[in-house]
Scaffold this motif. Structure first.
Motif, mmCIF file in Angstrom:
data_model
loop_
_atom_site.group_PDB
_atom_site.id
_atom_site.type_symbol
_atom_site.label_atom_id
_atom_site.label_comp_id
_atom_site.label_asym_id
_atom_site.label_seq_id
_atom_site.Cartn_x
_atom_site.Cartn_y
_atom_site.Cartn_z
ATOM 1 N N LEU A 28 -4.451 1.651 -1.307
ATOM 2 C CA LEU A 28 -4.965 1.083 -0.066
ATOM 3 C C LEU A 28 -5.818 -0.153 -0.342
ATOM 4 C CD1 LEU A 28 -5.950 4.317 1.893
ATOM 5 C CD2 LEU A 28 -4.199 2.671 2.557
ATOM 6 N N ILE A 29 -6.643 -0.074 -1.379
ATOM 7 C CA ILE A 29 -7.508 -1.210 -1.725
ATOM 8 C C ILE A 29 -6.677 -2.436 -2.074
ATOM 9 C CG2 ILE A 29 -9.154 -2.072 -3.439
ATOM 10 C CD1 ILE A 29 -10.320 0.813 -3.484
ATOM 11 N N ILE A 30 -5.602 -2.234 -2.846
ATOM 12 C CA ILE A 30 -4.743 -3.365 -3.218
ATOM 13 C C ILE A 30 -4.040 -3.921 -1.987
ATOM 14 C CG2 ILE A 30 -2.618 -3.984 -4.459
ATOM 15 C CD1 ILE A 30 -3.568 -2.227 -6.729
ATOM 16 N N GLY A 31 -3.583 -3.042 -1.081
ATOM 17 C CA GLY A 31 -2.977 -3.517 0.159
ATOM 18 C C GLY A 31 -3.954 -4.330 0.988
ATOM 19 N N ILE A 32 -5.193 -3.855 1.065
ATOM 20 C CA ILE A 32 -6.237 -4.585 1.810
ATOM 21 C C ILE A 32 -6.505 -5.944 1.170
ATOM 22 C CG2 ILE A 32 -8.703 -4.587 2.384
ATOM 23 C CD1 ILE A 32 -8.417 -1.472 2.623
ATOM 24 N N ILE A 81 -0.652 6.193 5.088
ATOM 25 C CA ILE A 81 -1.951 5.613 5.445
ATOM 26 C C ILE A 81 -2.379 5.981 6.860
ATOM 27 C CG2 ILE A 81 -1.712 3.691 3.834
ATOM 28 C CD1 ILE A 81 -0.875 1.921 6.146
ATOM 29 N N SER A 82 -1.680 6.941 7.483
ATOM 30 C CA SER A 82 -2.068 7.387 8.818
ATOM 31 C C SER A 82 -3.280 8.307 8.733
ATOM 32 C CB SER A 82 -0.909 8.131 9.487
ATOM 33 O OG SER A 82 -1.352 8.854 10.611
ATOM 34 N N ASP A 83 -4.224 8.152 9.671
ATOM 35 C CA ASP A 83 -5.413 8.993 9.646
ATOM 36 C C ASP A 83 -5.082 10.466 9.863
ATOM 37 O OD1 ASP A 83 -4.654 8.460 12.219
ATOM 38 O OD2 ASP A 83 -6.570 7.625 12.863
ATOM 39 N N THR A 84 -4.114 10.768 10.748
ATOM 40 C CA THR A 84 -3.783 12.177 10.977
ATOM 41 C C THR A 84 -3.055 12.782 9.777
ATOM 42 O OG1 THR A 84 -1.823 11.432 12.211
ATOM 43 C CG2 THR A 84 -3.725 12.116 13.490
ATOM 44 N N THR A 85 -2.276 11.986 9.053
ATOM 45 C CA THR A 85 -1.644 12.473 7.828
ATOM 46 C C THR A 85 -2.718 12.835 6.812
ATOM 47 O OG1 THR A 85 0.242 10.990 8.215
ATOM 48 C CG2 THR A 85 0.050 11.955 6.031
ATOM 49 N N ALA A 132 0.825 -1.209 0.000
ATOM 50 C CA ALA A 132 0.000 0.000 0.000
ATOM 51 C C ALA A 132 0.861 1.263 0.000
ATOM 52 C CB ALA A 132 -0.929 0.001 1.212
ATOM 53 N N ILE A 133 1.883 1.294 0.842
ATOM 54 C CA ILE A 133 2.731 2.478 0.945
ATOM 55 C C ILE A 133 3.536 2.685 -0.333
ATOM 56 C CG2 ILE A 133 4.726 3.453 2.146
ATOM 57 C CD1 ILE A 133 3.614 2.068 4.695
ATOM 58 N N ALA A 185 -11.714 12.352 2.205
ATOM 59 C CA ALA A 185 -11.056 12.073 3.487
ATOM 60 C C ALA A 185 -11.740 10.909 4.207
ATOM 61 C CB ALA A 185 -11.067 13.317 4.367
ATOM 62 N N LEU A 186 -13.076 10.844 4.136
ATOM 63 C CA LEU A 186 -13.801 9.770 4.803
ATOM 64 C C LEU A 186 -13.487 8.413 4.177
ATOM 65 C CD1 LEU A 186 -17.313 11.455 5.277
ATOM 66 C CD2 LEU A 186 -15.508 11.171 6.979
ATOM 67 N N PHE A 187 -13.403 8.378 2.849
ATOM 68 C CA PHE A 187 -13.052 7.137 2.166
ATOM 69 C C PHE A 187 -11.646 6.685 2.564
ATOM 70 C CE2 PHE A 187 -16.385 7.978 -1.158
ATOM 71 C CZ PHE A 187 -17.074 6.789 -0.960
ATOM 72 N N ILE A 188 -10.699 7.616 2.536
ATOM 73 C CA ILE A 188 -9.315 7.256 2.844
ATOM 74 C C ILE A 188 -9.179 6.830 4.295
ATOM 75 C CG2 ILE A 188 -6.925 8.088 2.943
ATOM 76 C CD1 ILE A 188 -7.492 9.900 0.615
ATOM 77 N N LEU A 189 -9.869 7.538 5.207
ATOM 78 C CA LEU A 189 -9.833 7.154 6.613
ATOM 79 C C LEU A 189 -10.341 5.734 6.805
ATOM 80 C CD1 LEU A 189 -11.088 10.281 8.592
ATOM 81 C CD2 LEU A 189 -8.922 9.101 8.918
ATOM 82 N N SER A 190 -11.459 5.414 6.174
ATOM 83 C CA SER A 190 -12.043 4.078 6.313
ATOM 84 C C SER A 190 -11.088 3.011 5.793
ATOM 85 C CB SER A 190 -13.375 4.008 5.547
ATOM 86 O OG SER A 190 -14.307 4.925 6.077
ATOM 87 N N LEU A 191 -10.469 3.269 4.653
ATOM 88 C CA LEU A 191 -9.540 2.291 4.077
ATOM 89 C C LEU A 191 -8.263 2.188 4.905
ATOM 90 C CD1 LEU A 191 -9.941 3.064 0.262
ATOM 91 C CD2 LEU A 191 -10.904 1.141 1.544
ATOM 92 N N ALA A 192 -7.808 3.329 5.464
ATOM 93 C CA ALA A 192 -6.601 3.296 6.300
ATOM 94 C C ALA A 192 -6.844 2.457 7.554
ATOM 95 C CB ALA A 192 -6.196 4.717 6.689
ATOM 96 N N TRP A 193 -7.994 2.626 8.180
ATOM 97 C CA TRP A 193 -8.326 1.799 9.348
ATOM 98 C C TRP A 193 -8.445 0.326 8.959
ATOM 99 C CZ3 TRP A 193 -12.631 5.754 10.703
ATOM 100 C CH2 TRP A 193 -12.080 6.774 11.487
ATOM 101 N N THR A 194 -9.006 0.088 7.778
ATOM 102 C CA THR A 194 -9.191 -1.291 7.333
ATOM 103 C C THR A 194 -7.859 -1.991 7.129
ATOM 104 O OG1 THR A 194 -11.264 -0.696 6.232
ATOM 105 C CG2 THR A 194 -10.229 -2.753 5.562
ATOM 106 N N ILE A 195 -6.911 -1.325 6.492
ATOM 107 C CA ILE A 195 -5.621 -1.971 6.273
ATOM 108 C C ILE A 195 -4.890 -2.151 7.605
ATOM 109 C CG2 ILE A 195 -4.150 0.068 5.861
ATOM 110 C CD1 ILE A 195 -2.874 -1.552 3.551
ATOM 111 N N GLY A 196 -5.135 -1.239 8.558
ATOM 112 C CA GLY A 196 -4.564 -1.436 9.887
ATOM 113 C C GLY A 196 -5.127 -2.678 10.549
ATOM 114 N N SER A 197 -6.423 -2.902 10.389
ATOM 115 C CA SER A 197 -7.065 -4.096 10.934
ATOM 116 C C SER A 197 -6.553 -5.353 10.247
ATOM 117 C CB SER A 197 -8.582 -3.986 10.765
ATOM 118 O OG SER A 197 -9.234 -5.113 11.290
ATOM 119 N N ILE A 198 -6.385 -5.285 8.931
ATOM 120 C CA ILE A 198 -5.845 -6.422 8.176
ATOM 121 C C ILE A 198 -4.423 -6.733 8.633
ATOM 122 C CG2 ILE A 198 -5.005 -7.107 5.903
ATOM 123 C CD1 ILE A 198 -7.953 -7.468 6.026
#
Length: 554
Positions: free
Chosen positions: A61-65, A471-475, A47-48, A375-388
């Motif tokens: 992010l989607i490919i990383g997930i 992929i950080s939410d604050t970034t 992803a990065i 921003a909402l889409f990216i936040l959701s995907l960033a959290w998802t890859i963190g969970s993965i």
């Protein structure tokens, strides 16, 4: 996305489809392995890397997930798709935290839309023209506001940019520099001020460990004593001041700054024509707006959120003192309460003053919420890859390969590097701390070494990742708050963050031999300033001034 980026993404998808089934079979020898070996690194690294190469965050992010989902499902593409969708839904819809952060982000966008409809930012900019006389002062005030909003990093990211973007735009400060200041005074400052929600979180991780090993220590006192060792936040906060009052820019940030100063654009339009935050340019604006129409809602938002935090922490019930209540508050809930109340009061305020009709305020609320969709889409995907990453055991795997026996003097340095890598790969400081603190406290007890630099190394490494990972939410929220294309923010900030991280690593190496935190702090800061000066000479004005001339001539 460019044709080259599309081709790269397609090749990656094909390789994953054909190779992951075999690799995943090897990684799933156990029914529920703690990690999948080297495969555990694939989702975050993929992803990065793709985000940086293709300059396109969502698809990366989607490919990383999907790569992580393929690992977890043994390479079954349909099951991987279902796993990815299930994780996105469960992560973004988590009522305990994530959903409320998404709701707060949308509400804050609505407030920005309403303030823009009242013409508050433009009126504030005209007011600032009379009082802020130089570029350096504009940057310093931006830094001060970021430092003052220390309660919560999300709140900081979205508020500072909204308040001061009109001022920094007037002095031709690049959006990349504004986003850097916002990001550098969010998570880093939250760890340096011991009355934020972050302190309560770290204390909650330390308490059971102190009880387990019968350590007669107060977690809050330990946190305060640890602050001088927390090198990375100190350095990156000082970096903002240093580059605000000097011209010591270097790397991609120098290019963005010189481009802005040359009048060639405040952001890189080749990446994104209209970055998040600029959606209100064509919005009809009131002719009756004044500076108070921006200042009052933002000050009200700060005051109301602090009161909501105190309320959720039990202050008004007499269960805790004010600062204790704020630290122990349910900050995500308080943010939603505060934003909602502020929206309501602002609509009434504008209506009473005759600045914006109630109907027009509601239209601005919808427009503002829409502006936050990316921003909402990216936040959701960033959290998802963190969970993965958690499911495939990224942090556990990295910890396992670096937690072999090593000398006591190398412990703080090694822990900082390990924490930094995990945080950068997963995009979360809190997640990194949750992984590392239960590992390092027993390690420090077993090796009979000082806990303070060890805990500081975990916090510093985690803040580094939270501060600069793509992929950080604050970034993500900092680039949104600064109205800067996300990839430009990442690319311009990363060299500065790496400079601070490398200097911090040296500081933790010195701590292994010399225990006085204040002497080591001074040495580390002096080293950092020296490195910044050298980097400016090598990769600063001389290089990018020529490129700006080429752009002008073209």
């Amino acid at each position: 996305m460019t044709k080259k980026g599309i081709i790269i993404l397609l090749i990656i998808l094909l390789l994953l489809a054909f190779t992951l089934p075999m690799l995943a079979d090897e990684g799933q020898k156990e029914e529920k392995p703690a990690h999948y070996g080297a495969l555990s690194l694939l989702p975050p690294v993929l992803a990065i890397s793709l985000a940086i190469i293709t300059k396109e965050v969502l698809s990366s992010l989607i490919i990383g997930i999907m790569s992580g989902a393929l690992i977890l499902t043994g390479g079954n593409i349909w099951e991987a798709f279902k796993k990815a969708m299930e994780t996105i839904i469960n992560t973004a819809g988590d009522p305990s935290w994530n959903f409320r952060v998404l709701l707060f982000t949308a509400l804050l966008g609505s407030l920005v839309g309403m303030v823009s409809r009242a013409n508050g930012p433009q009126a504030f900019g005209k007011w600032a023209e009379k009082h802020i006389k130089s570029r350096s002062v504009a940057l310093f005030i931006t830094w001060c506001l970021g430092v003052l909003i220390f309660m919560d990093d999300y709140f900081n990211c979205m508020t500072v940019g909204t308040a001061l973007r009109p001022v920094t735009d007037r002095f031709k400060v690049s959006r990349a520099k504004l986003s850097f200041i916002i990001d550098s005074t969010a998570a880093p400052v939250c760890t340096l001020v011991p009355i934020s929600t972050w302190v309560a979180y770290v204390a909650s991780l330390l308490v059971p460990l102190f009880d387990q090993f019968k350590l007669n220590l107060n977690p809050y006192t330990v946190y305060v004593q640890m602050i001088p060792y927390d090198f990375y936040p100190w350095l990156i906060v000082l970096m903002v001041l240093m580059t605000s009052f000097t011209d010591l820019e270097y790397g991609p940030m120098a290019r963005s700054e010189y481009r802005a100063l040359a009048g060639l654009g405040l952001w890189d339009t080749s990446i994104m024509k209209n970055p998040p935050g600029d959606e209100f340019e064509n919005l009809e604006k009131s002719q009756k707006g004044s500076a108070i129409d921006m200042v009052a809602p933002l000050l009200g938002l700060i005051a109301i959120i602090i009161l909501c935090m105190a309320y959720s922490g039990g202050f008004f019930d007499g269960k805790a003192g004010f600062f204790t209540a704020v630290m122990n508050s349910d900050s995500a809930t308080a943010l939603v309460w505060g934003a909602s109340l502020t929206l309501l009061l602002t609509a009434v305020f504008y209506s009473v003053r005759g600045v914006v009709r109630l109907k027009d305020s509601m239209e601005a609320v919808i427009q503002g919420a829409k502006s936050m969709m990316v921003a909402l889409f990216i936040l959701s995907l960033a959290w998802t890859i963190g969970s993965i990453c958690k499911e495939v055991g990224t942090g556990i795997y990295v910890s396992s390969i670096m937690s072999e026996t090593f000398p006591a003097w190398a412990v703080p340095f090694t822990i900082f590097v390990l924490s930094a890598f995990i945080a950068f790969s997963t995009g979360t400081s809190w997640g990194t701390w949750a992984i590392m603190i239960p590992i390092v406290v027993p390690l420090a007890v077993a090796m009979k070494i000082d806990l303070l630099p060890v805990i500081a190394a975990v916090l510093s490494g985690g803040v580094f990742g939270d501060h600069c990972s793509p992929i950080s939410d604050t970034t993500i929220m900092s680039s949104t708050g600064g109205a800067c294309p996300h990839i430009e923010h990442v690319n311009t900030q990363l060299p500065y963050a790496l400079t601070a991280a490398i200097s911090s690593a040296v500081g933790f190496l010195i701590v292994g031999f010399y225990k006085n935190p204040f002497i080591v702090w001074v040495i580390t800061v002096a080293l950092f300033f020296g490195v910044v000066y050298v980097m400016h000479k090598l990769f600063g004005e001389a290089r990018y001034a020529k490129e700006i001339e080429k752009i002008k001539n073209a």
